[in-house]
Design a protein around this motif. Structure first.
Motif, PDB file in Angstrom:
ATOM      1  N   MET A 193       0.830  -1.204   0.000  1.00 39.59           N
ATOM      2  CA  MET A 193       0.000   0.000   0.000  1.00 39.59           C
ATOM      3  C   MET A 193       0.865   1.255   0.000  1.00 39.59           C
ATOM      4  SD  MET A 193      -3.182   0.894   2.523  1.00 39.59           S
ATOM      5  CE  MET A 193      -2.170   0.913   3.997  1.00 39.59           C
ATOM      6  N   GLU A 194       1.932   1.251   0.778  1.00 39.35           N
ATOM      7  CA  GLU A 194       2.836   2.404   0.812  1.00 39.35           C
ATOM      8  C   GLU A 194       3.501   2.605  -0.540  1.00 39.35           C
ATOM      9  OE1 GLU A 194       3.453   4.770   3.104  1.00 39.35           O
ATOM     10  OE2 GLU A 194       1.688   3.908   4.067  1.00 39.35           O
ATOM     11  N   ALA A 195       3.688   1.518  -1.287  1.00 39.85           N
ATOM     12  CA  ALA A 195       4.288   1.612  -2.616  1.00 39.85           C
ATOM     13  C   ALA A 195       3.257   1.998  -3.676  1.00 39.85           C
ATOM     14  CB  ALA A 195       4.951   0.287  -2.989  1.00 39.85           C
ATOM     15  N   GLY A 196       2.007   2.193  -3.255  1.00 41.78           N
ATOM     16  CA  GLY A 196       0.963   2.583  -4.194  1.00 41.78           C
ATOM     17  C   GLY A 196       0.352   1.422  -4.953  1.00 41.78           C
ATOM     18  N   GLU A 197       0.700   0.193  -4.571  1.00 38.68           N
ATOM     19  CA  GLU A 197       0.162  -0.993  -5.248  1.00 38.68           C
ATOM     20  C   GLU A 197      -1.092  -1.458  -4.498  1.00 38.68           C
ATOM     21  OE1 GLU A 197       3.145  -3.972  -6.378  1.00 38.68           O
ATOM     22  OE2 GLU A 197       4.689  -2.544  -5.743  1.00 38.68           O
ATOM     23  N   LEU A 198      -2.174  -0.744  -4.682  1.00 37.39           N
ATOM     24  CA  LEU A 198      -3.387  -1.019  -3.909  1.00 37.39           C
ATOM     25  C   LEU A 198      -3.998  -2.373  -4.256  1.00 37.39           C
ATOM     26  CD1 LEU A 198      -5.204   2.450  -3.800  1.00 37.39           C
ATOM     27  CD2 LEU A 198      -3.605   1.432  -2.168  1.00 37.39           C
ATOM     28  N   GLY A 199      -3.859  -2.808  -5.489  1.00 35.94           N
ATOM     29  CA  GLY A 199      -4.393  -4.112  -5.859  1.00 35.94           C
ATOM     30  C   GLY A 199      -3.668  -5.242  -5.148  1.00 35.94           C
ATOM     31  N   LEU A 200      -2.344  -5.175  -5.132  1.00 31.53           N
ATOM     32  CA  LEU A 200      -1.565  -6.187  -4.439  1.00 31.53           C
ATOM     33  C   LEU A 200      -1.806  -6.121  -2.935  1.00 31.53           C
ATOM     34  CD1 LEU A 200       0.589  -8.400  -4.498  1.00 31.53           C
ATOM     35  CD2 LEU A 200       2.347  -6.601  -4.399  1.00 31.53           C
ATOM     36  N   ALA A 201      -1.927  -4.906  -2.416  1.00 32.75           N
ATOM     37  CA  ALA A 201      -2.199  -4.745  -0.989  1.00 32.75           C
ATOM     38  C   ALA A 201      -3.532  -5.383  -0.619  1.00 32.75           C
ATOM     39  CB  ALA A 201      -2.197  -3.266  -0.619  1.00 32.75           C
ATOM     40  N   LYS A 202      -4.541  -5.150  -1.457  1.00 34.44           N
ATOM     41  CA  LYS A 202      -5.869  -5.733  -1.206  1.00 34.44           C
ATOM     42  C   LYS A 202      -5.792  -7.252  -1.162  1.00 34.44           C
ATOM     43  CE  LYS A 202     -10.588  -5.766  -3.052  1.00 34.44           C
ATOM     44  NZ  LYS A 202     -11.473  -5.271  -4.145  1.00 34.44           N
ATOM     45  N   LYS A 203      -5.024  -7.829  -2.068  1.00 36.46           N
ATOM     46  CA  LYS A 203      -4.875  -9.285  -2.122  1.00 36.46           C
ATOM     47  C   LYS A 203      -4.236  -9.818  -0.832  1.00 36.46           C
ATOM     48  CE  LYS A 203      -2.415 -12.908  -4.694  1.00 36.46           C
ATOM     49  NZ  LYS A 203      -1.512 -13.165  -5.840  1.00 36.46           N
ATOM     50  N   HIS A 204      -3.149  -9.180  -0.420  1.00 39.09           N
ATOM     51  CA  HIS A 204      -2.471  -9.625   0.805  1.00 39.09           C
ATOM     52  C   HIS A 204      -3.388  -9.502   2.021  1.00 39.09           C
ATOM     53  CE1 HIS A 204       1.248 -10.393  -1.133  1.00 39.09           C
ATOM     54  NE2 HIS A 204       1.658  -9.152  -1.257  1.00 39.09           N
ATOM     55  N   LEU A 205      -4.106  -8.397   2.098  1.00 37.44           N
ATOM     56  CA  LEU A 205      -4.964  -8.166   3.266  1.00 37.44           C
ATOM     57  C   LEU A 205      -6.156  -9.111   3.282  1.00 37.44           C
ATOM     58  CD1 LEU A 205      -4.824  -4.270   3.357  1.00 37.44           C
ATOM     59  CD2 LEU A 205      -3.619  -5.900   4.827  1.00 37.44           C
ATOM     60  N   ARG A 206      -6.663  -9.462   2.100  1.00 34.51           N
ATOM     61  CA  ARG A 206      -7.746 -10.450   2.037  1.00 34.51           C
ATOM     62  C   ARG A 206      -7.273 -11.792   2.588  1.00 34.51           C
ATOM     63  NH1 ARG A 206      -8.564 -10.285  -2.970  1.00 34.51           N
ATOM     64  NH2 ARG A 206      -7.582 -12.241  -3.627  1.00 34.51           N
ATOM     65  N   HIS A 207      -6.073 -12.188   2.201  1.00 37.74           N
ATOM     66  CA  HIS A 207      -5.518 -13.448   2.718  1.00 37.74           C
ATOM     67  C   HIS A 207      -5.228 -13.346   4.215  1.00 37.74           C
ATOM     68  CE1 HIS A 207      -5.452 -15.327  -1.125  1.00 37.74           C
ATOM     69  NE2 HIS A 207      -4.492 -14.580  -1.635  1.00 37.74           N
ATOM     70  N   ALA A 208      -4.784 -12.165   4.658  1.00 35.84           N
ATOM     71  CA  ALA A 208      -4.471 -11.976   6.074  1.00 35.84           C
ATOM     72  C   ALA A 208      -5.712 -12.151   6.936  1.00 35.84           C
ATOM     73  CB  ALA A 208      -3.860 -10.592   6.296  1.00 35.84           C
ATOM     74  N   ILE A 209      -6.819 -11.530   6.514  1.00 31.37           N
ATOM     75  CA  ILE A 209      -8.061 -11.655   7.276  1.00 31.37           C
ATOM     76  C   ILE A 209      -8.622 -13.071   7.149  1.00 31.37           C
ATOM     77  CG2 ILE A 209     -10.458 -10.870   7.396  1.00 31.37           C
ATOM     78  CD1 ILE A 209      -9.469  -8.080   6.679  1.00 31.37           C
ATOM     79  N   GLY A 210      -8.444 -13.688   6.000  1.00 26.41           N
ATOM     80  CA  GLY A 210      -8.896 -15.072   5.837  1.00 26.41           C
ATOM     81  C   GLY A 210      -8.163 -16.019   6.759  1.00 26.41           C
ATOM     82  N   ALA A 211      -6.876 -15.747   6.996  1.00 25.76           N
ATOM     83  CA  ALA A 211      -6.093 -16.616   7.882  1.00 25.76           C
ATOM     84  C   ALA A 211      -6.492 -16.435   9.340  1.00 25.76           C
ATOM     85  CB  ALA A 211      -4.597 -16.319   7.709  1.00 25.76           C
ATOM     86  N   HIS A 212      -6.857 -15.194   9.719  1.00 22.75           N
ATOM     87  CA  HIS A 212      -7.212 -14.935  11.119  1.00 22.75           C
ATOM     88  C   HIS A 212      -8.259 -13.810  11.166  1.00 22.75           C
ATOM     89  CE1 HIS A 212      -6.957 -14.838  15.377  1.00 22.75           C
ATOM     90  NE2 HIS A 212      -6.243 -13.730  15.474  1.00 22.75           N
TER      91      HIS A 212
END
Length: 314
Positions: A193-212
């Motif tokens: 997200m800090e790098a401006g890659e909001l799509g990649l950030a969204k993907k990581h955060l979706r997996h993060a919430i899915g894990a916990h």
């Protein structure tokens, strides 16, 4: 003829036995040396248990001087040097094991692992990582090296490598750690997200919430993403969820909430939500203090009353 030969042989054996019994003295030096070394090891162990590392090192050094072939003594010395902060000596000891021709594969791996610990303790983290990676190249199921690589990558803030190291550790231990994985994925999302890659950030955060799903860290990171994506109301609601789950972290979450509700032009709405939450969780002094601080910017008298309530509930 054969009987005479047997008689002669028997007589010769008898004479040889008499001579050996009379003049041969067994060489007990190896036994005495082993006993002496054993006594040194015991004294060294006693000093270790008494936390007297200086005396333990002295005893083990004497044991090594008696017999340089005992590799385990070198390991003990290396650990003691490291614990005493003499990292250079610890490195030399463990490196000396690696160059020996009489050391088997298991001991060589242990020496390299200990060398990694020496480098880590001395602050040479790049060398430490290299040592642990070499251990895993030769022994992929080495739990200690896998754990160390994970912690070093986390200390560096290299979240992607840390996540890969965690997955490798899970394969070794055959145990899943979704909470830890969620934390690392959330950090990866924040970096993207800090790098401006909001799509990649969204993907990581979706997996993060899915894990916990119940984790505060991934939900907070998700709220930051929502705010960055212009979805301020959704971000505010998610921060309120986090605050409700952990009211004692009000001092952390409330600045984000105040900023979001101010952008929405609804600070009165935040005040009402805080009133409701405080009524549900009156035992949380941190929530009460944060609420009083928020109210005090607009109504100092009301804030003072709220502080009295916090004290009364304490």
């Amino acid at each position: 003829m054969s009987i005479l030969l047997l008689v002669c042989v028997g007589a010769g054996v008898l004479v040889l036995g008499v001579l050996l019994g009379r003049y041969y003295v067994p060489d007990t030096r190896p036994l005495r040396r082993a006993a002496k070394e054993g006594a040194m090891y015991i004294r060294g162990l006693n000093h270790v248990l008494a936390r007297n590392n200086d005396a333990a090192i002295a005893e083990l050094t004497r044991a090594v001087s008696e017999n340089t072939g005992t590799v385990e003594t070198y390991f003990a010395l290396g650990v003691l040097f490291r614990e005493r902060g003499e990292h250079e000596r610890a490195v030399r000891v463990h490196q000396s094991i690696l160059v020996r021709a009489d050391v088997n594969r298991r001991l060589r791996l242990e020496a390299r692992f200990q060398l990694g610990l020496d480098f880590e303790a001395a602050g040479f983290l790049r060398r430490a990582r290299k040592a642990f990676e070499e251990v895993l190249e030769n022994s992929p199921k080495h739990v200690g090296a896998a754990e160390k690589l994970l912690s070093l990558h986390e200390a560096d803030g290299d979240w992607e490598r840390a996540w890969k190291a965690l997955r490798r550790l899970e394969k070794v231990t055959k145990k899943r750690d979704e909470v830890h994985a969620s934390h690392l994925l959330a950090e990866m999302g924040l970096v993207a997200m800090e790098a401006g890659e909001l799509g990649l950030a969204k993907k990581h955060l979706r997996h993060a919430i899915g894990a916990h799903p119940e984790g505060l860290h991934p939900r907070h990171a998700r709220a930051l993403w929502l705010r960055r994506a212009g979805k301020t109301r959704a971000a505010a609601e998610l921060w309120l969820e986090c605050l409700g789950a952990a009211p004692d972290l009000a001092a952390y979450f409330l600045p984000h909430l105040e900023s979001a509700f101010e952008e929405l032009g609804d600070l009165d709405g935040l005040a009402r939500r805080l009133d409701t939450l405080s009524a549900e969780r009156p035992e949380s002094a941190q929530l009460g203090l944060a609420r009083a601080r928020f109210v005090g910017r607009r109504d100092p008298a009301r804030a003072l009353e709220l502080l009295r309530q916090v004290i009364a509930n304490a």
